[in-house]
Design a protein around this motif. Structure first.
Motif, mmCIF file in Angstrom:
data_model
loop_
_atom_site.group_PDB
_atom_site.id
_atom_site.type_symbol
_atom_site.label_atom_id
_atom_site.label_comp_id
_atom_site.label_asym_id
_atom_site.label_seq_id
_atom_site.Cartn_x
_atom_site.Cartn_y
_atom_site.Cartn_z
ATOM 1 N N ILE A 100 0.831 -1.295 -0.173
ATOM 2 C CA ILE A 100 -0.003 0.116 0.297
ATOM 3 C C ILE A 100 0.819 1.526 0.302
ATOM 4 O O ILE A 100 1.951 1.569 1.378
ATOM 5 C CB ILE A 100 -0.727 0.253 1.322
ATOM 6 C CG1 ILE A 100 -1.640 -0.834 0.648
ATOM 7 C CG2 ILE A 100 -2.259 1.357 1.609
ATOM 8 C CD1 ILE A 100 -2.450 -1.254 2.596
ATOM 9 N N ILE B 29 -2.760 0.815 -3.921
ATOM 10 C CA ILE B 29 -2.947 -0.925 -3.092
ATOM 11 C C ILE B 29 -2.560 -1.959 -4.678
ATOM 12 O O ILE B 29 -2.755 -1.885 -5.560
ATOM 13 C CB ILE B 29 -4.792 -1.430 -2.327
ATOM 14 C CG1 ILE B 29 -4.668 -0.225 -1.119
ATOM 15 C CG2 ILE B 29 -4.380 -2.635 -2.055
ATOM 16 C CD1 ILE B 29 -6.133 -0.097 -1.784
ATOM 17 N N ASN B 30 -1.956 -2.439 -3.658
ATOM 18 C CA ASN B 30 -1.053 -3.787 -4.503
ATOM 19 C C ASN B 30 -1.036 -2.744 -6.172
ATOM 20 O O ASN B 30 -1.206 -3.714 -7.394
ATOM 21 C CB ASN B 30 -2.327 -4.685 -4.742
ATOM 22 C CG ASN B 30 -1.222 -5.928 -6.128
ATOM 23 O OD1 ASN B 30 -0.524 -6.168 -5.001
ATOM 24 N ND2 ASN B 30 -2.474 -6.982 -7.040
ATOM 25 N N ASP C 163 -7.886 2.237 -5.803
ATOM 26 C CA ASP C 163 -6.593 3.477 -5.882
ATOM 27 C C ASP C 163 -7.905 4.655 -5.530
ATOM 28 O O ASP C 163 -9.059 4.611 -6.149
ATOM 29 C CB ASP C 163 -5.954 3.481 -6.238
ATOM 30 C CG ASP C 163 -4.467 2.208 -6.874
ATOM 31 O OD1 ASP C 163 -4.920 1.102 -5.955
ATOM 32 O OD2 ASP C 163 -4.298 2.221 -7.856
ATOM 33 N N LEU D 12 -8.726 2.270 4.048
ATOM 34 C CA LEU D 12 -7.924 1.673 4.969
ATOM 35 C C LEU D 12 -8.028 2.515 5.878
ATOM 36 O O LEU D 12 -8.887 2.652 6.021
ATOM 37 C CB LEU D 12 -6.612 1.414 3.398
ATOM 38 C CG LEU D 12 -6.755 0.950 2.239
ATOM 39 C CD1 LEU D 12 -5.113 1.058 2.247
ATOM 40 C CD2 LEU D 12 -6.823 -0.028 3.093
#
Length: 185
Positions: free
Chosen positions: A81, A117-118, A134, A170
C-alpha cells in the motif's frame, strides 16, 4: 602589556558562548526525514522531503512531499500500500533554550495525495479480487518534534506524527515516528 591584554580579550571571547543568529524570519531550510509507521519496522516506512521558512518567534511554515509504504498481509502474501502526499502546515515553537540550541515544536498540517493498493492491480495470485480501489486521499496531521542544532546550519530532529485521512478504504488514523536532518540556508 598590549600582548597580554589582547590574549586576555581573546581568551574571554573564546570562552563566551557566541552563537550565530538562528531562527531568523525568512530563513529557509531543506529537511529530509524518514521513519516508521505502526507495524513491522522494515515493512512500513515513510520518506519526507520538506522546505521550511522561518517565521517570527521560532515558528515556521513547512511544505513537504512524502512517500509512504505499508504492507498488509493476505494469506501468505504481502500487499503493498503506497501513498504519495503533499503537505502544508505551520509549526509552533513551544519551548526552547535561550541560545535556540534545543527546541520543542508542534503544529498542524493539511494533507492531500494519492493512495495505491497492490500497484493498482485488483487481481490476486489465488484468484481473489481486491475490493478497495486506488483513491485520492486528504486529511490533517499533527507533528511534535524535538530539534537540536548540530551547527549553525544543520538541525537534527526527532518527531512523532499522527495523520487522519478521509477518502481511503484503509486505516484512517496513521501514527508514525521518525528522525530527520535540516539544512538551513
Amino acid at each position: 602589556m598590549r600582548i597580554l591584554i589582547t590574549i586576555v580579550i581573546l581568551t574571554v571571547v573564546s570562552i563566551m558562548n557566541l552563537n550565530a543568529q538562528r531562527l531568523l524570519p525568512g530563513q529557509k531550510g531543506i529537511e529530509v526525514s524518514t521513519g516508521m509507521l505502526a507495524g513491522k519496522v522494515n515493512q512500513n516506512y515513510f520518506v519526507n522531503l520538506a522546505l521550511t521558512v522561518q517565521s517570527k518567534h521560532g515558528n515556521y511554515w513547512i511544505w513537504a512531499g512524502e512517500y509512504t509504504k505499508q504492507n498488509s498481509m493476505y494469506k501468505n502474501w504481502q500487499l503493498p500500500i503506497e501513498s504519495y502526499t503533499g503537505e502544508i502546515g505551520y509549526i509552533f515553537n513551544f519551548l526552547s533554550d535561550p541560545q535556540k540550541v534545543i527546541s520543542l515544536n508542534g503544529g498542524l498540517m493539511a494533507i492531500g495525495g494519492y493512495e495505491t493498493i497492490n500497484h493498482g492491480s485488483t487481481a490476486l495470485q489465488d484468484g481473489g479480487v481486491i475490493l478497495n480501489k486506488d483513491s485520492f486521499i486528504y486529511g490533517v496531521g499533527g507533528r511534535l518534534s524535538l530539534e537540536t542544532y548540530l551547527s549553525d546550519r544543520f538541525v537534527i530532529l526527532v518527531q512523532g506524527r499522527a495523520k487522519a485521512f478521509w477518502g481511503t478504504d484503509l486505516k484512517e488514523l496513521r501514527p508514525s515516528a521518525g528522525i530527520g536532518l535540516r539544512l538551513n540556508f
